[in-house]
Design a protein around this motif. Structure first.
Motif, PDB file in Angstrom:
ATOM      1  N   VAL A 102       0.913  -1.169   0.027  1.00 24.23           N
ATOM      2  CA  VAL A 102      -0.033   0.051  -0.037  1.00 24.23           C
ATOM      3  C   VAL A 102       1.065   1.131  -0.063  1.00 24.23           C
ATOM      4  N   ILE A 103       1.979   1.092   1.159  1.00 20.35           N
ATOM      5  CA  ILE A 103       2.648   2.455   1.128  1.00 20.35           C
ATOM      6  C   ILE A 103       3.604   2.768  -0.121  1.00 20.35           C
ATOM      7  N   ALA A 104       4.130   1.553  -0.613  1.00 21.24           N
ATOM      8  CA  ALA A 104       5.080   1.627  -1.859  1.00 21.24           C
ATOM      9  C   ALA A 104       4.331   2.073  -3.066  1.00 21.24           C
ATOM     10  N   LEU A 105       3.045   1.855  -3.198  1.00 22.45           N
ATOM     11  CA  LEU A 105       2.329   2.219  -4.531  1.00 22.45           C
ATOM     12  C   LEU A 105       1.910   3.692  -4.523  1.00 22.45           C
ATOM     13  N   LEU A 106       1.642   3.909  -3.072  1.00 22.19           N
ATOM     14  CA  LEU A 106       1.376   5.314  -2.884  1.00 22.19           C
ATOM     15  C   LEU A 106       2.729   6.330  -3.162  1.00 22.19           C
ATOM     16  N   GLN A 107       3.633   5.874  -2.742  1.00 22.48           N
ATOM     17  CA  GLN A 107       4.921   6.785  -2.824  1.00 22.48           C
ATOM     18  C   GLN A 107       5.206   6.692  -4.233  1.00 22.48           C
ATOM     19  N   ALA A 108       5.329   5.759  -4.927  1.00 24.10           N
ATOM     20  CA  ALA A 108       5.579   5.801  -6.239  1.00 24.10           C
ATOM     21  C   ALA A 108       4.677   6.268  -7.276  1.00 24.10           C
ATOM     22  N   GLY A 109       3.395   6.809  -6.651  1.00 24.21           N
ATOM     23  CA  GLY A 109       2.475   7.363  -7.561  1.00 24.21           C
ATOM     24  C   GLY A 109       1.730   6.551  -8.244  1.00 24.21           C
ATOM     25  N   TRP A 110       1.824   5.340  -8.020  1.00 25.73           N
ATOM     26  CA  TRP A 110       1.054   4.285  -9.031  1.00 25.73           C
ATOM     27  C   TRP A 110      -0.402   4.308  -8.840  1.00 25.73           C
ATOM     28  N   THR A 111      -0.896   4.823  -7.487  1.00 25.31           N
ATOM     29  CA  THR A 111      -2.206   4.791  -7.311  1.00 25.31           C
ATOM     30  C   THR A 111      -2.368   5.822  -6.268  1.00 25.31           C
ATOM     31  N   THR A 112      -3.782   6.124  -6.036  1.00 24.97           N
ATOM     32  CA  THR A 112      -4.070   7.425  -5.147  1.00 24.97           C
ATOM     33  C   THR A 112      -4.821   6.779  -3.794  1.00 24.97           C
ATOM     34  N   PRO A 113      -4.884   7.560  -2.764  1.00 22.46           N
ATOM     35  CA  PRO A 113      -5.569   6.857  -1.808  1.00 22.46           C
ATOM     36  C   PRO A 113      -6.889   6.607  -1.996  1.00 22.46           C
TER      37      PRO A 113
END
Length: 379
Positions: free
Chosen positions: A58-69
């Motif tokens: 979850v955190i990795a995808l958010l930090q990489a900009g792959w997805t939004t909250p």
């Protein structure tokens, strides 16, 4: 009787398949041999992350900009672009009775759609996790590499198995590659917080991407964009990889071992390549086509410290960074978090000599970043 879709032209079949969610695409590929071949060609863009726990993903995808909250709340129903897939794989819990080193418990391709929180009964070592991440990566690339144009991989490091699959399966067709191995939010088990502060250990696995020695028939040669985060690639390996991809216009390095004067001087043409001496009249640097160069959290950019830079004459006010002058097409240059260089030094050099439209100074932005809040229910 043959199914109706098999009677269509391949181009039309691939266009139809590009709209399927990943789970449906996998199911389609298992219906027949012809459909298997078709489904392996339809992936053009793939983002793949392999982690031990869902919270890490979850955190990795958010930090990489792959997805939004907002998207993360309904990750199984993400809207996607045509042929664009983001897949997060959570490793299954270890069986305490059987060693995971055998690799017998690795998920099959059809199980890669699995998502959800997993509580490990026993922590894997960093080496074991890296090995299992690359096994899954190799499985995916071996199947879909022939059609991939853009590929991003989040894990802990690259090993020989993952590099071999990448070098053999994506040689000419892959245009965008991002290998993201920096995950400062993972701080448990055998992984120390300091693990992410420095590049990964050096490895001969990068030689496979270059295609040298007995692997001359392998390697990547069609890249236009290369992003490396916490990569153990050496300056020589990075030089060879960039040299092998003459169409490269975007190079983003973060916490990268190869970001050192040996590579940068070659890139900017201040150090001549002994293997390919430039002919008279050809004054172009090897990196003259680069439009974007980011050197973030890299602390070995200068061959020597420049303490009293304000006393330098204007004509050499970029002392130690002269290689930038050879990158004549640059539109964006970043030294973010590269603390060995002062912001004033970079700002003066750009105003007087470089004149690059966007230059990000080497300030530290840790204090400016708000922490990512995560629902405790995801833990």
């Amino acid at each position: 009787m043959s199914d109706k879709i098999s009677l269509l032209p391949l181009e039309l079949i691939l266009h139809i398949l590009s709209y399927l969610p990943f789970e449906s695409l996998l199911a389609f590929g298992e219906t027949s041999r012809a459909n298997y071949e078709s489904h392996t060609l339809c992936l053009k863009r793939l983002r793949l992350g392999v982690f031990e726990k869902r919270i890490h993903s979850v955190i990795a995808l958010l930090q990489a900009g792959w997805t939004t909250p907002d998207q993360m709340a309904q990750i199984s129903g993400l809207d996607k672009l045509k042929s664009d897939y983001t897949i997060s794989i959570i490793q299954p819990a270890l069986n305490p009775l059987v060693s995971d080193v055998t690799g017998k418990h690795l998920p099959k391709i059809k199980d890669l759609k699995r998502r959800g929180p997993v509580i490990l009964e026993k922590s894997r070592t960093l080496e074991q996790m890296t090995r299992e991440q690359n096994k899954i990566f190799a499985q995916v690339v071996n199947r879909y590499g022939r059609g991939l144009r853009e590929l991003e991989f989040m894990a802990y490091d690259l090993d020989s198995e993952g590099a071999m699959a990448l070098a053999a399966g994506c040689q000419n067709i892959l245009h965008h590659l991002a290998l993201r191995f920096e995950h400062p939010h993972i701080r448990e088990g055998p992984i120390r917080p300091t693990t992410w502060l420095n590049p990964a250990p050096g490895s001969t696995a990068w030689n496979l991407l270059i295609g040298i020695g007995r692997y001359r028939q392998l390697g990547l040669c069609g890249l236009q964009t290369l992003i490396l985060e916490r990569a153990g690639i050496t300056p020589w390996q990075l030089t060879m990889l960039v040299k092998k991809n003459p169409k490269l216009t975007v190079l983003k390095l973060r916490t990268c071992r190869g970001a050192q004067p040996e590579f940068l001087n070659w890139l900017g043409g201040t150090a001549q390549d002994p293997d390919e001496p430039r002919t008279a009249g050809n004054g172009l640097a090897p990196g003259h086509k680069l439009k974007v160069l980011w050197l973030e959290n890299c602390h070995a950019l200068l061959p020597h410290p420049v303490e009293d830079h304000l006393k330098l004459p204007d004509q050499v006010c970029d002392f130690g960074l002269e290689w930038v002058r050879g990158l004549t097409s640059l539109e964006s240059l970043s030294f973010c978090e590269s603390s060995s260089i002062s912001p004033e030094y970079v700002d003066r050099a750009n105003k007087i000599l470089w004149k690059i439209p966007e230059v990000i100074p080497p300030y530290s932005c840790h204090g400016d970043k708000a922490p990512i809040e995560v629902d405790p229910g995801l833990l």
